[in-house]
Design an enzyme around this catalytic site. Structure first.
Site, mmCIF file in Angstrom:
data_model
loop_
_atom_site.group_PDB
_atom_site.id
_atom_site.type_symbol
_atom_site.label_atom_id
_atom_site.label_comp_id
_atom_site.label_asym_id
_atom_site.label_seq_id
_atom_site.Cartn_x
_atom_site.Cartn_y
_atom_site.Cartn_z
ATOM 1 N N SER A 158 2.039 0.502 8.009
ATOM 2 C CA SER A 158 2.200 1.640 7.193
ATOM 3 C C SER A 158 0.932 2.623 6.798
ATOM 4 O O SER A 158 -0.168 2.129 7.001
ATOM 5 C CB SER A 158 2.798 1.319 5.771
ATOM 6 O OG SER A 158 2.596 2.398 4.792
ATOM 7 N N TYR B 62 2.768 -4.793 -1.407
ATOM 8 C CA TYR B 62 3.230 -4.103 -0.111
ATOM 9 C C TYR B 62 1.732 -3.721 0.639
ATOM 10 O O TYR B 62 1.944 -3.806 1.586
ATOM 11 C CB TYR B 62 4.001 -2.878 -0.451
ATOM 12 C CG TYR B 62 4.740 -2.102 0.765
ATOM 13 C CD1 TYR B 62 5.903 -2.345 1.198
ATOM 14 C CD2 TYR B 62 3.730 -1.161 1.132
ATOM 15 C CE1 TYR B 62 6.455 -1.610 2.137
ATOM 16 C CE2 TYR B 62 4.491 -0.277 2.012
ATOM 17 C CZ TYR B 62 5.853 -0.474 2.775
ATOM 18 O OH TYR B 62 6.142 0.054 3.791
#
Ligand code: NAD
Length: 262
Positions: free
Chosen positions: A147, A161
């Site tokens: 990401s 995350y």
């Protein structure tokens, strides 16, 4: 290389850019994974999906399993090999972004561990059990979903995350280097914000947070899943034959911007 691999020259001559390739996609029931399954099949690949649910409309073979389970992952690749004889592309994409993963001050150990297991341990397991098949069947291409948060810090944090995606990025880089001379390429896909169920859930009750994020995207919009799928198609195909260990940004310019146009 086996006959499942095209040279860069012949790859573009084929009608299907993934003709004769067998691809395994985790998180294939939804979002980026489902869209990639669709694009891969349009380009001639045989697509095996692996997800918690068997409801995977875009795949040729749906395997139900948990990416955090070593036994499930190993059995899935064995089944693919048994059924199709080869494994050429791994898209290790399953991931979660749960609401109880927040600031480090609020995020408890169970949320931390769950996120590391689904987002990071899963990539370890899929590569650990998948790479031997690629090595045995003539090499291939692995795309691991990281990401943009692996590269940039956010003041409104989802700490587990972010840490998990940093792990995916650095693990992918090292695997790309390690296997470069053995015909296995490994790249980290780094999406900016994509309009999928995962993101919609995150911003469902917070339009202001969605707008705050859009201010930072030079293109001023979220990506469509198709735009990620097209990038994964390129990385999966032999057109990207000299690309490995890369940090492959598909982020509308997000990580490059200091000030964005309004
Ligand atoms: N949507 C975004 O804005 C965005 C941005 C950057 C990165 N990503 C990453 O892209 C990937 C895909 O995200 P998405 O937006 O398509 O999400 P999504 O929620 O639409 O799809 C994720 C899929 O993974 C599956 N999954 C979850 N846990 C699993 C498990 N334990 N075993 C097997 N399958 C499991 C889910 O069932 C679901 O089908 C994730 O790794 C995510 O972190 C998304």
């Amino acid at each position: 290389m086996s006959d499942t691999q095209n040279t860069p020259e012949t790859a573009t001559n084929h009608h299907g850019r993934l003709e004769r390739k067998v691809a395994v996609i985790t998180g294939s029931a939804s979002g980026i994974g489902a869209e990639t399954a669709k694009v891969f099949r349009e380009q001639g690949a045989t697509v095996v999906g692996f997800d918690l649910t068997a409801d995977q409309p875009e795949v040729d073979l749906a395997i139900q399993g948990d990416v955090t389970s070593s036994a499930d992952v190993a059995a899935a690749y064995a089944q693919v090999r048994e059924t199709y004889g080869t494994v050429d592309v791994l898209f290790n994409n399953a991931g979660i972004s749960p609401p109880d993963d927040d600031s480090i001050l609020e995020t408890e150990e169970d949320a931390w561990q769950r996120v590391q297991d689904v987002n990071l341990k899963s990539v370890y397991l899929c590569c650990k059990h998948g790479i031997p098949h690629l090595l045995e069947t003539g090499g291939g291409s692995i795309i691991n979903t990281a990401s943009f948060v692996a590269l940039m810090g956010a003041a409104t944090s989802q700490i587990a995350y972010t840490a998990s995606k940093g792990g995916v990025l650095s693990m992918s880089r090292e695997l790309g280097v390690q296997f470069a001379r053995q015909g296995v390429r490994v790249n980290a896909l780094c999406p900016g914000p994509v309009d999928t169920p995962l993101l919609r859930e995150l911003y469902a009750n917070d339009a202001e947070a969605a707008n705050r994020r859009l201010v930072h995207v030079p293109m001023g919009r979220f990506a469509q899943a198709r735009e990620l799928a097209n990038a994964v198609l390129f990385l999966a195909s032999d057109e990207s034959s000299f690309i490995t260990a890369s940090t492959f940004m598909v982020d509308g310019g997000l990580t490059a911007a200091y000030v964005t146009p309004i």
